[in-house]
Design an enzyme around this catalytic site. Structure first.
Site, PDB file in Angstrom:
ATOM      1  N   SER A 183      40.347  35.452  37.995  1.00 37.92           N
ATOM      2  CA  SER A 183      39.868  36.033  39.250  1.00 37.92           C
ATOM      3  C   SER A 183      40.822  37.126  39.750  1.00 37.92           C
ATOM      4  CB  SER A 183      39.686  34.889  40.275  1.00 37.92           C
ATOM      5  OG  SER A 183      38.964  35.304  41.384  1.00 37.92           O
ATOM      6  N   ASP A 239      28.266  34.583  37.310  1.00 39.10           N
ATOM      7  CA  ASP A 239      29.401  34.769  38.230  1.00 39.10           C
ATOM      8  C   ASP A 239      29.320  36.149  38.894  1.00 39.10           C
ATOM      9  OD1 ASP A 239      31.867  35.027  39.474  1.00 39.10           O
ATOM     10  OD2 ASP A 239      33.040  34.928  37.620  1.00 39.10           O
ATOM     11  N   HIS A 293      31.898  31.016  38.694  1.00 42.27           N
ATOM     12  CA  HIS A 293      33.174  31.738  38.713  1.00 42.27           C
ATOM     13  C   HIS A 293      34.322  30.874  38.182  1.00 42.27           C
ATOM     14  CE1 HIS A 293      36.132  34.657  39.736  1.00 42.27           C
ATOM     15  NE2 HIS A 293      36.672  33.955  40.714  1.00 42.27           N
TER      16      HIS A 293
END
Ligand SMILES: *[C@@H]1O[C@H](CO)[C@@H](O)[C@H](O)[C@H]1NC(C)=O
Ligand SMILES: *[C@@H]1O[C@H](CO)[C@@H](O)[C@H](O)[C@H]1NC(C)=O
Ligand SMILES: *[C@@H]1O[C@H](CO)[C@@H](O)[C@H](O)[C@H]1NC(C)=O
Ligand SMILES: *[C@@H]1O[C@H](CO)[C@@H](O)[C@H](O)[C@H]1NC(C)=O
Ligand SMILES: *[C@@H]1O[C@H](CO)[C@@H](O)[C@H](O)[C@H]1NC(C)=O
Length: 311
Positions: A183, A239, A293
């Protein structure tokens, strides 16, 4: 649920104009090449340990420093912790370790817990700024711009991190540096890998394998990464993070996407070119799934749940 709704509301208010294509013609080109099918066995060697190291980065500094972070630590075996850096916060911004299985120095950047994913969107408002050419002298005049929030985070730790990697290489005799993150940590990891690549001896192999990567810079930055670091990044199903910030604001992914098509963990595609329209780039924020995610990425799900202190 509340966080998810907030997230979606912010997504649509902050980004609706670009998402809905209100500025056509300003987008960078999306690659159109046909992806190649891959199975789990094709990806193990490049992504499995990076995913495990990136998962450790969610745990507390103390538990990482004596490698007592429970399953995330034990899954990696006898790894030697070398250094961590960051704020006085519980989670380090990065840590450095020695992996004896391939005699490499590993740098893992802080993971982002799902409730903090809003920070990515706040950063979107900051937009593109010039890459620091004092730090990256070879990029002068290339027009490279990166996400200002990612660069600020990178700058906070770059000097201490480089010193730690240099010491690790010299103390262990390692010939490889492996950089990872998930991320926001994935975006910062791309800057770290580019910085290490120009800073360590050219005989040292610097590799980068990251997960759930948001776009971190403009076309020139994507080209620079392609020609120097060679990014490998995994994206998972629907995602939304890999499709922000949008290309209509000048952002572009590097090449090297591996896209996971389903939960089976045996059904992946290798996506040729930058921002391939058959992979994440073809997704719509309106049909996104924020659960995707955190994973799974080769069976690894990111988050603090598996750390000793949980949550
Ligand atoms: C790990 O370090 C922390 C803080 O120094 C300490 O409280 C804990 O007992 C240590 N655990 C082990 C197994 O050494
Ligand atoms: C773990 O690795 C360290 C350094 O590579 C080594 O000194 C130690 O003997 C190893 N311990 C085990 C139990 O393998
Ligand atoms: C740019 O990089 C140099 C080190 O090369 C650093 O001293 C300086 O603080 C950086 N500038 C910004 C704005 O981060
Ligand atoms: C892989 O995904 C594709 C596209 O979603 C699907 O058609 C195919 O059945 C899947 N294969 C396996 C082995 O899951
Ligand atoms: C999001 O993905 C997860 C994992 O595949 C799935 O269990 C869930 O049903 C999906 N949610 C939606 C709204 O599609």
């Amino acid at each position: 649920m509340f966080a998810l709704l907030n997230f979606l509301a912010l997504l649509s208010s902050a980004l609706s104009a670009p998402i809905l294509g209100l500025s056509p013609g300003s987008e960078n080109a999306a690659a159109t090449g046909t992806p190649t099918a891959l199975a789990l066995s094709d990806l193990q060697s490049s992504f499995k340990r990076p995913a495990q190291f990136a998962r450790v980065a969610f745990c507390s500094s103390v538990s990482i420093s004596n490698w007592t972070c429970g399953e995330p630590c034990t899954a990696l075996g006898n790894v030697t912790f070398l250094q961590s850096g960051g704020d006085q916060g519980l989670i380090p911004l990065y840590y450095i370790a020695h992996d004896p299985t391939d005699n490499s120095i590993v740098v893992a950047h802080e993971g982002t817990v799902t409730s903090n994913i809003l920070s990515i969107l706040n950063d979107v408002k900051l937009g593109l700024v010039d890459l620091n050419v004092t730090r990256f002298p070879s990029t002068a005049g290339k027009g490279i711009q990166v996400h200002s929030g990612f660069q600020q985070t990178f700058e906070r730790t770059a000097d201490g991190l480089l010193a730690g990697v240099m010491k690790g290489l010299s103390d262990t005799g390692a010939k490889k540096v492996a950089v990872t993150g998930h991320s926001l940590g994935a975006a910062v990891a791309t800057m770290t890998a580019a910085f290490l690549k120009q800073s360590v001896d050219p005989s040292i192999d610097v590799s980068l394998a990251v997960f759930g990567l948001p776009r971190g810079g403009n076309q020139a930055w994507a080209d620079f990464l392609d020609s120097t670091v060679g990014v490998k990044y995994m994206t998972n199903q629907q995602d939304p993070v890999p499709i922000v910030p949008p290309r209509s604001l000048g952002f572009q992914h590097p090449s090297g996407e591996i896209h996971s098509l389903d939960q089976s963990q045996n059904n992946f595609t290798s996506c040729p070119g930058q921002d391939n329209e058959h992979c994440s780039t073809g997704n719509s924020l309106l049909q996104s799934n924020t659960t995707n995610h955190d994973g799974p990425y080769l069976g690894i799900t990111f988050g603090r749940k598996s750390c000793p202190d949980g949550q």
